[in-house]
Enzyme design. Structure first.
Site, PDB file in Angstrom:
ATOM      1  N   ASP A 145       7.801  -9.389   0.856  1.00  0.00           N
ATOM      2  CA  ASP A 145       6.314  -9.423  -0.232  1.00  0.00           C
ATOM      3  C   ASP A 145       5.119 -10.485  -0.258  1.00  0.00           C
ATOM      4  OD1 ASP A 145       6.459  -8.281  -2.472  1.00  0.00           O
ATOM      5  OD2 ASP A 145       6.910  -9.260  -4.049  1.00  0.00           O
TER       6      ASP A 145
ATOM      7  N   ASP B 195      10.770  -4.232  -7.159  1.00  0.00           N
ATOM      8  CA  ASP B 195      11.399  -5.870  -8.341  1.00  0.00           C
ATOM      9  C   ASP B 195      12.189  -5.720  -9.238  1.00  0.00           C
ATOM     10  OD1 ASP B 195       9.275  -6.678  -6.324  1.00  0.00           O
ATOM     11  OD2 ASP B 195       7.320  -5.896  -7.918  1.00  0.00           O
TER      12      ASP B 195
END
Length: 362
Positions: free
Chosen positions: A178, A239
């Site tokens: 990420d 997420d």
């Protein structure tokens, strides 16, 4: 709130399913749960996790360069997966509320359930088709969020991390993934745009299509979080699912050690705190943020700290309790104990203890 609720519900369901599927002392699953735990679960090994992350990187780069072509493939895959997920979630809810209460009427109930499940399947297909047709309408975000929550919940129940070691490996790899694709890739792109943000928002596409793999909520007023030229707050499914797998494991471990859900509650609160920190950073920095940068420490460190405080960190790390580690030695000990009361005569046949005493006296 949508993300936190999805993680809590999905992780709670997953933890219960994981715990109930474990055999009891007699090696059988409890009869009262056999009809409720048929949901298949997939264990994620470190090798599978590593290959999966590599494929994610490759897919993200393909989307960056060929977005206008692959976006329709992603929409089609999401539509199919969301339909199945919505059906699984609603059928489980239907089974727990309308069937199984009266076992004497099981045959009648089976017929009723079959009809209801067919209607439910048609309903799920209808909702997904509605979203596909109207996905660019102003209200389509509601349908997308319904399908997205069902998808994430189903993934949390289907996927299973066996121990904290696997959780740490997965969260650690995606933590780096990420950060790299949000903060590092702008150094290599021509327009200085993050690969992750560009793909998530469809910024450079000519089709004006957006990936559906996000929860989205419109900004109903002027908000400092309105960045990247997008009128929605976006949160990717990763997420939700990735930290949710850790919370799911923690809930299953809670039930195993009977710890009154201290791990589940702690990591759920940690996830909520991580989301708050994410949106605060989004408002302050006015640029896209890698949510896992905040969610991973808030959830993983919470689980580790609770395990260290309760002196259960070694068991949390392996996913096994002390009695389970010594379980394999018990049959040998039983055999040794049993052999103490058995003797053999000259022919090699077993004789009982009293006969052995007579032989010795003779």
């Amino acid at each position: 709130m949508l993300a936190v609720g999805c993680v809590v519900v999905g992780s709670y369901w997953s933890g219960v399913a994981r715990h109930v599927r474990q055999p009891s002392q007699d090696g059988q699953v409890g009869e009262e749960h056999q009809g409720k735990t048929h949901h298949e679960m997939l264990d994620l090994s470190p090798k599978f996790i590593f290959i999966f992350v590599i494929l994610m990187c490759g897919m993200l780069m393909l989307l960056y360069f060929f977005y206008d072509y692959l976006v329709y493939v992603i929409i089609g895959v999401f539509a199919f997966a969301a339909t199945v997920s919505l059906y699984n979630c609603l059928s489980a809810l239907l089974a727990s509320t309308l069937c199984g209460a009266n076992k004497q009427r099981m045959i009648v109930c089976d017929v009723v359930v079959t009809v209801r499940l067919v209607i439910l399947a048609v309903l799920c297909i209808g909702v997904t088709t509605w979203w596909v047709v109207e996905r660019n309408a102003g209200y389509a975000w509601i349908l997308q969020d319904i399908l997205g929550i069902a998808f994430c919940t189903n993934m949390l129940v289907t996927l299973r991390l066996p121990n904290l070691k696997s959780c740490t490996f997965l969260l650690g790899l995606l933590f780096v993934y990420d950060i790299f694709f949000v903060f590092i890739t702008p150094l290599f792109t021509k327009n200085g745009e993050s690969v992750m943000v560009d793909v998530a928002t469809g910024g450079s596409s000519q089709s004006q299509e957006q990936l559906p793999m996000v929860l989205k909520v419109p900004h109903f007023s002027q908000s400092p979080i309105s960045i990247c030229g997008v009128a929605y707050s976006l949160l990717g499914f990763g997420d939700i699912i990735v930290p949710g797998l850790l919370v799911s494991f923690c809930h299953g471990f809670d039930l195993k050690v009977k710890s009154r859900k201290v791990y589940f509650v702690g990591t759920s609160i940690g996830y909520g705190v991580g989301l708050v920190v994410t949106f605060i950073s989004l408002a302050l920095m006015e640029t896209g943020q890698p949510a896992l940068l905040y969610l991973v420490p808030c959830t993983l460190l919470t689980a580790i700290c609770i395990g260290a405080y309760r002196s259960e960190l070694p068991h949390l790390w392996t996913g096994r309790l002390k009695d389970e580690d010594t379980e394999g030695n018990e049959p040998a000990e039983d055999d040794a104990t049993h052999s103490d009361g058995v003797a053999c005569d000259g022919t090699g046949d077993n004789v009982n203890e009293d006969d052995a005493l007579l032989i010795n006296k003779a």
